[in-house]
Motif scaffolding. Structure first.
Motif, PDB file in Angstrom:
ATOM      1  N   ARG A  45      43.215  16.911 -44.648  1.00 35.96           N
ATOM      2  CA  ARG A  45      42.344  16.089 -45.494  1.00 35.96           C
ATOM      3  C   ARG A  45      41.069  16.869 -45.773  1.00 35.96           C
ATOM      4  NH1 ARG A  45      41.272   9.619 -45.032  1.00 35.96           N
ATOM      5  NH2 ARG A  45      40.126   9.391 -46.990  1.00 35.96           N
ATOM      6  N   GLU A  57      40.634  14.103 -50.460  1.00 31.00           N
ATOM      7  CA  GLU A  57      42.047  14.263 -50.802  1.00 31.00           C
ATOM      8  C   GLU A  57      42.885  14.364 -49.530  1.00 31.00           C
ATOM      9  OE1 GLU A  57      40.890  17.013 -54.708  1.00 31.00           O
ATOM     10  OE2 GLU A  57      42.177  17.838 -53.122  1.00 31.00           O
ATOM     11  N   ARG A  80      46.486  15.537 -48.153  1.00 30.44           N
ATOM     12  CA  ARG A  80      47.590  16.409 -48.562  1.00 30.44           C
ATOM     13  C   ARG A  80      48.763  16.225 -47.617  1.00 30.44           C
ATOM     14  NH1 ARG A  80      44.217  21.922 -50.197  1.00 30.44           N
ATOM     15  NH2 ARG A  80      42.769  20.852 -51.609  1.00 30.44           N
ATOM     16  N   THR A 105      51.524  18.161 -51.617  1.00 27.13           N
ATOM     17  CA  THR A 105      51.212  17.136 -52.608  1.00 27.13           C
ATOM     18  C   THR A 105      49.851  16.527 -52.293  1.00 27.13           C
ATOM     19  OG1 THR A 105      53.549  16.599 -52.889  1.00 27.13           O
ATOM     20  CG2 THR A 105      51.952  14.962 -53.630  1.00 27.13           C
ATOM     21  N   VAL A 106      49.034  16.340 -53.323  1.00 25.39           N
ATOM     22  CA  VAL A 106      47.699  15.783 -53.156  1.00 25.39           C
ATOM     23  C   VAL A 106      47.714  14.300 -53.492  1.00 25.39           C
ATOM     24  CG1 VAL A 106      45.297  15.870 -53.909  1.00 25.39           C
ATOM     25  CG2 VAL A 106      46.616  17.967 -53.729  1.00 25.39           C
ATOM     26  N   ASN A 155      35.029  13.093 -54.198  1.00 27.88           N
ATOM     27  CA  ASN A 155      34.991  14.232 -53.289  1.00 27.88           C
ATOM     28  C   ASN A 155      33.555  14.554 -52.899  1.00 27.88           C
ATOM     29  OD1 ASN A 155      37.724  14.454 -53.533  1.00 27.88           O
ATOM     30  ND2 ASN A 155      37.724  16.439 -54.577  1.00 27.88           N
ATOM     31  N   SER A 210      37.750  14.293 -58.116  1.00 33.57           N
ATOM     32  CA  SER A 210      38.707  15.308 -57.708  1.00 33.57           C
ATOM     33  C   SER A 210      39.260  16.010 -58.947  1.00 33.57           C
ATOM     34  CB  SER A 210      39.851  14.657 -56.929  1.00 33.57           C
ATOM     35  OG  SER A 210      40.935  15.553 -56.774  1.00 33.57           O
ATOM     36  N   ALA A 265      42.399  17.191 -58.668  1.00 34.10           N
ATOM     37  CA  ALA A 265      43.836  17.161 -58.388  1.00 34.10           C
ATOM     38  C   ALA A 265      44.582  16.511 -59.551  1.00 34.10           C
ATOM     39  CB  ALA A 265      44.094  16.377 -57.108  1.00 34.10           C
ATOM     40  N   THR A 272      46.406  26.526 -50.682  1.00 32.09           N
ATOM     41  CA  THR A 272      47.053  25.353 -51.286  1.00 32.09           C
ATOM     42  C   THR A 272      48.490  25.183 -50.839  1.00 32.09           C
ATOM     43  OG1 THR A 272      47.718  26.660 -53.213  1.00 32.09           O
ATOM     44  CG2 THR A 272      45.585  25.552 -53.322  1.00 32.09           C
ATOM     45  N   THR A 304      43.054  26.435 -57.036  1.00 29.93           N
ATOM     46  CA  THR A 304      44.154  25.711 -56.406  1.00 29.93           C
ATOM     47  C   THR A 304      45.122  25.205 -57.461  1.00 29.93           C
ATOM     48  OG1 THR A 304      42.775  23.743 -56.454  1.00 29.93           O
ATOM     49  CG2 THR A 304      42.807  24.998 -54.425  1.00 29.93           C
ATOM     50  N   PHE A 341      48.380  23.267 -57.413  1.00 29.57           N
ATOM     51  CA  PHE A 341      49.418  22.538 -56.714  1.00 29.57           C
ATOM     52  C   PHE A 341      50.615  22.357 -57.636  1.00 29.57           C
ATOM     53  CE2 PHE A 341      47.040  21.672 -53.076  1.00 29.57           C
ATOM     54  CZ  PHE A 341      45.735  21.480 -53.483  1.00 29.57           C
TER      55      PHE A 341
END
Length: 602
Positions: A30, A48, A50, A58-59, A99, A118, A120, A379, A572, A574
């Motif tokens: 986290r 976030e 993860r 995965t976020v 965040n 975020s 993400a 990541t 990052t 993802f």
């Protein structure tokens, strides 16, 4: 392929719904969260979470404030320790998930302050309106807090600390970014910039006061550093801060890790700032000893000797711009001697971790990530918490015996804090205090600072064992001649004067060189109406400008075009789930069908 995607999506929804209740084999880490310890509970907000599925990270953006009951024993391997407060349970109001924000608490309410969106997949793209979200615990209702005093903008990356004796929170510095401020987000090519200011939030009345930080360091700004509050000093306590990064207020900059390698942005841990909350006075003081290498994105807690003769600021984690420049050691900055002491050596490098003091002598580390080589935030699965020491991102460090643990017992945690020998070997005294080293190596920068930091020391404890003295290899041996006190005083005075003159000259030269290379851009509109243009301040209530006009804090440079790349375009990447070319992601408010887990009020 369709079946595999559907399974992933369902599991993602399940993890987002139950937050920390996932199987520990699937939990990764986290990041970007905030914590506060109050009411015998740990509260964790934002950031976030993860998870790992089929080897992919995965976020998930949690839509809950996650809590642990600290009045009961627990182990970091037990997933049943978590309970939750839904952030979308109040009709008409959804508390944002951000965040690098902050969370404060009283016995009746939680307050969410600051932070940024975020980046993400699936995260919202427009920041929520400026404001402080409040959760009334007994009524189980969310809403926007009604505030008075100074109006402040939502900042990102500031350093927060809460009083352990009063319902008051403090927030130092930070930056205004397109992902934190809604009106700034609307400007094309907007770039983050750092701001000055120390915000005091009186939680019972929700009065906000913004105090100047101009004398705090060379720029008067700070972000990503360390902050500690010692309530027993002065009339209202003192705030101590160091580390992290600083920049000319108002100057556009990137907040990516790769762009913070510039040494001119670094606030060295050997330069410590102290703020007397009672007199609103800043002091700067040099620290010596085993000074940690420069770092940011770590955490700190404070424990004071029983007789108040010393105060230990424990520091753990953070990134130092390289793997070799970072470490997993625990350090103590001892006050009032301003001596750095390394009290535990380990290989547990950790970045973006937070920590809080639970009981009287346990530092609870929450979240964070393990760097992988020169990548501070990998990541892939290399950054996941796989060791027993930080299962579920939780680690416990005893301040009494300087050892890491994986479980916590509140009955043992209620024992008084005692000063460890690794500290008394340097500052003298014993486990109850009686520190004999009471001044910095080169004296206090100002006499008033020494008076402030030593004002509340106990006169002594008759039951205390004999005090040890700090090691000093230069002490005269038996039978050697002694120099008279008058000569010693003259030498000390002369050396101290010379050191002070040289330090001032070096400081002015450094400041001049920094200003030469980092000039503040011209600003067509002041960031503030009646204070320094870089400080957060405005009129009475915490509401953002709603008329669509340019906010008072926004920047404009005639004839200058900023780079088109936004600050938050992180490296990052993802692996996003896709169906027929459409990206999917979970927003923080997509859990309306979730069954509420009752919150257990202690």
């Amino acid at each position: 392929m369709q079946v595999r995607y559907t399974a992933r999506l369902l599991l993602s929804v399940l993890f987002a719904t139950f937050c920390f209740s996932q199987n520990t084999e699937l939990f990764c880490n986290r990041l970007y969260h905030s914590i506060v310890v109050a009411n015998d509970r740990l509260y964790v907000d934002g950031g976030e979470i993860r998870t790992v599925l089929d080897g992919n990270v995965t976020v998930i953006l949690p839509s809950t404030v996650d809590t642990i009951n600290l009045s009961q024993p627990f182990s970091n391997a037990d997933t049943s320790i978590w309970t939750y407060i839904l952030k979308n349970s109040t009709p008409g109001y959804v508390a944002p998930t951000l965040n690098d924000g902050s969370i404060f608490a009283t016995s009746s309410s939680l307050y969410l302050f600051g932070g940024a969106l975020s980046t993400a997949p699936g995260a919202p793209t427009e920041p929520p309106p400026n404001g402080i979200s409040e959760y009334e615990m007994k009524e189980a209702l969310w809403g926007q807090a009604v505030t008075g005093g100074n109006r402040v903008e939502r900042t990102h990356y500031g350093m927060a600390v809460q009083s352990s004796t009063m319902s008051v929170g403090y927030y130092v510095g930070g930056a205004i970014t397109p992902k934190s401020d809604p009106s700034f987000n609307a400007l094309p090519n907007a770039m983050p910039y750092m701001v000055q200011g120390l915000i005091t939030m009186v939680e019972q009345t929700m009065l906000l006061e913004n105090s100047s930080t101009t004398p705090m360091n060379v720029d008067g700004t700070a972000a990503g550093g360390f902050v500690a509050l010692i309530d027993s000093l002065g009339s209202r306590g003192v705030v101590i801060t160091f580390g992290g990064f600083t920049n000319v207020p108002g100057e556009p900059m990137s907040l990516n890790d790769a762009d913070l390698v510039d040494p001119s942005l670094h606030w060295d841990l050997g330069n410590v700032s102290v703020y007397d909350l009672g007199t609103q006075t800043w002091y700067q003081q040099a620290a010596t000893g085993d000074v940690p290498p420069w770092r940011y994105n770590g955490c700190s807690v404070v424990a004071s000797a029983p007789d108040q003769s010393s105060h230990s600021i424990y520091v753990f984690g953070g990134w130092g711009n390289s793997y070799g420049g970072s470490d997993g050691d625990v350090y103590v900055l001892s006050i009032p001697s301003f001596r750095w002491i390394r009290v535990n050596q380990d290989s547990n490098r950790r970045v973006r971790n937070h920590c809080g003091l639970i009981g009287n002598h346990t530092m609870l580390v929450v979240g964070g990530i393990q760097p992988n080589g020169e990548d501070p935030q990998p990541t892939d699965t290399t950054g996941c918490d796989t060791s027993a020491m930080f299962t579920q991102g939780l680690g416990m460090f005893s301040l009494n015996n300087h050892t890491w643990y994986t479980s916590y017992d509140p009955s043992a945690g209620s024992a008084v804090y005692v000063v460890n020998p690794s500290i008394t070997d340097v500052i003298g005294g014993n486990e109850n205090g009686s520190a004999t080293l009471q001044t910095p190596a080169n004296g206090f920068s100002q006499e008033a600072l020494g008076t402030l930091l030593r004002a509340h020391q106990a006169s002594g404890n008759a039951s205390s064992p004999p005090a040890s003295t700090p090691h000093n290899d230069s002490s005269p041996k038996s039978g050697q001649g002694r120099i008279s006190n008058g000569i010693i005083a003259g030498i000390v005075l002369a050396v101290s004067s010379l050191v002070s003159v040289l330090a001032l000259a070096l400081f002015l030269l450094r400041r001049r060189r920094r200003r030469r290379h980092r000039k503040r851009p011209s600003i067509s509109k002041p960031i503030m109406l009646d204070r320094k243009s870089s400080e957060l301040h405005a009129t009475i209530i915490l509401q953002e400008l709603s008329d669509g006009k340019v906010g008072a804090h926004e920047l404009s440079w005639p004839g200058r075009h900023l780079p088109p790349v936004p600050y938050d375009q992180k490296t990052t990447n993802f692996q996003e789930q896709e169906v027929e070319g459409e990206a999917s992601g979970l927003g923080p408010a997509e859990l309306d069908s979730r069954e509420t887990v009752p919150f257990e009020w202690a």
